[in-house]
Design an enzyme around this catalytic site. Structure first.
Site, PDB file in Angstrom:
ATOM      1  N   ASP A  49      18.964 -12.649   3.527  1.00 31.25           N
ATOM      2  CA  ASP A  49      19.996 -11.624   3.663  1.00 31.25           C
ATOM      3  C   ASP A  49      21.227 -12.178   4.381  1.00 31.25           C
ATOM      4  O   ASP A  49      22.250 -11.499   4.494  1.00 31.25           O
ATOM      5  CB  ASP A  49      19.462 -10.368   4.355  1.00 31.25           C
ATOM      6  CG  ASP A  49      18.913 -10.620   5.750  1.00 31.25           C
ATOM      7  OD1 ASP A  49      18.940 -11.784   6.205  1.00 31.25           O
ATOM      8  OD2 ASP A  49      18.437  -9.662   6.382  1.00 31.25           O
ATOM      9  N   SER A  50      21.152 -13.442   4.785  1.00 30.61           N
ATOM     10  CA  SER A  50      22.340 -14.148   5.281  1.00 30.61           C
ATOM     11  C   SER A  50      23.438 -14.170   4.224  1.00 30.61           C
ATOM     12  O   SER A  50      24.601 -14.427   4.545  1.00 30.61           O
ATOM     13  CB  SER A  50      21.975 -15.580   5.688  1.00 30.61           C
ATOM     14  OG  SER A  50      21.242 -16.227   4.657  1.00 30.61           O
ATOM     15  N   GLU A 120      11.548  -9.310   9.114  1.00 31.37           N
ATOM     16  CA  GLU A 120      11.717  -9.615  10.524  1.00 31.37           C
ATOM     17  C   GLU A 120      10.872  -8.674  11.363  1.00 31.37           C
ATOM     18  O   GLU A 120      10.652  -7.522  11.003  1.00 31.37           O
ATOM     19  CB  GLU A 120      13.193  -9.474  10.923  1.00 31.37           C
ATOM     20  CG  GLU A 120      14.114 -10.455  10.234  1.00 31.37           C
ATOM     21  CD  GLU A 120      15.565 -10.308  10.686  1.00 31.37           C
ATOM     22  OE1 GLU A 120      15.809  -9.613  11.698  1.00 31.37           O
ATOM     23  OE2 GLU A 120      16.444 -10.901  10.029  1.00 31.37           O
ATOM     24  N   GLU A 187      13.237 -18.535  14.741  1.00 29.84           N
ATOM     25  CA  GLU A 187      14.683 -18.768  14.820  1.00 29.84           C
ATOM     26  C   GLU A 187      15.194 -18.651  16.255  1.00 29.84           C
ATOM     27  O   GLU A 187      14.747 -17.797  17.020  1.00 29.84           O
ATOM     28  CB  GLU A 187      15.437 -17.766  13.946  1.00 29.84           C
ATOM     29  CG  GLU A 187      16.957 -17.972  13.980  1.00 29.84           C
ATOM     30  CD  GLU A 187      17.726 -17.131  12.982  1.00 29.84           C
ATOM     31  OE1 GLU A 187      18.972 -17.225  12.980  1.00 29.84           O
ATOM     32  OE2 GLU A 187      17.093 -16.391  12.201  1.00 29.84           O
TER      33      GLU A 187
END
Length: 273
Positions: A49-50, A120, A187
């Site tokens: 989704d970046s 996430e 991350e």
């Protein structure tokens, strides 16, 4: 079919089995041409989704929609013959309930043909991960810095420096691994903690701003290629510097168009004699 004949694409089970064998190579991809270029070099391509920030100029990933993820997932699948393709579940498509998560994941997999989804979240998402995996949806987890939660965490920063943060990330990774995730992206997590988590859990870890000891690495392809020269996070290495080349090519094109040297006779269609 590839130019060398039929190939079988890497599966999520094969990625899981790479832990302790060799590092998993992963990059993001959002388009068919880029997927074709990256495919043979990567074990996993992540339709992240970046893309909201990279392709659409959004300030965060929060505004990315299911329709955007599906469209780009379909595009990447058209360019892949060997890599495993994982598509992000966008913000708001899975947090409400495990049933909502299943509907979203099933739609993405059905409409793109991808191999699994990424979501996430830590311990609070473990029940959802277990629910999905029990129903045939391979899930890649994502702990540490979670871009979809940027509005509640106070921005983008490295995590795990305090005991409280470290304990949370440690517990989150264990919970998602125990729930059945085939891999977990770690991350923005301080190196010793990412190394510790990698050694402690059964699922392979895929680092981004984490540790070389992770079981794999992922970068945003546009970052890796040096297409953004105005912003470079500490964890990014430019393996090429394409931004200046693109600008130089555009400048040369503009000059030739203005001088009427392009198109030349060889670039035009003439009447047949």
């Amino acid at each position: 079919m590839s130019k060398h004949g039929a190939t079988k694409r890497t599966t999520t089970a094969q990625l899981q089995a790479m832990k302790g064998v060799r590092p998993i190579v992963s990059l993001t991809a959002y388009t068919t041409p880029m997927a074709r270029l990256l495919d043979e070099h990567c074990d996993m391509l992540l339709v992240g989704d970046s893309l909201g920030m990279v392709l659409y100029g959004l300030p965060s990933t929060v505004a990315v929609t299911m329709e955007m993820m599906i469209a780009h997932g379909q595009a990447v699948m058209r360019g892949v013959t060997s890599a495993c393709v994982i598509v992000d579940l966008p913000f708001g498509s899975y947090q409400e309930s495990r049933e909502q998560a299943f509907r979203s994941a099933a739609r993405i997999m059905a409409e793109t043909g991808c191999d699994g989804v990424k979501l996430e979240g830590g311990a609070e998402m473990a029940e959802t991960v277990a629910f999905l995996t029990a129903r045939g949806v391979p899930v890649c987890g994502h702990v540490g810095l979670m871009p979809q939660q940027v509005n509640t965490t106070g921005g983008y920063r490295s995590l795990g420096r305090s005991d409280k943060e470290a304990d949370k990330i440690r517990n989150d990774a264990q919970a998602i691994a125990d729930a059945g995730a085939f891999a977990i992206v770690v991350e923005g997590t301080i190196e010793p903690l990412a190394r510790e988590i990698t050694a402690a859990i059964a699922a392979p870890t895929i680092g981004i701003g984490a540790s070389p000891a992770c079981d794999g690495q992922v970068l945003v392809c546009d970052d890796m290629l040096g297409l953004f020269n105005d912003f470079k996070p500490r964890f990014v290495k430019h393996f090429a510097e394409l931004a200046p080349l693109v600008s130089q090519a555009a400048a040369a094109y503009a000059e030739e168009v203005k001088a009427r040297t392009f198109p030349g006779p060889e670039h035009t269609f003439q009447p047949k004699k």
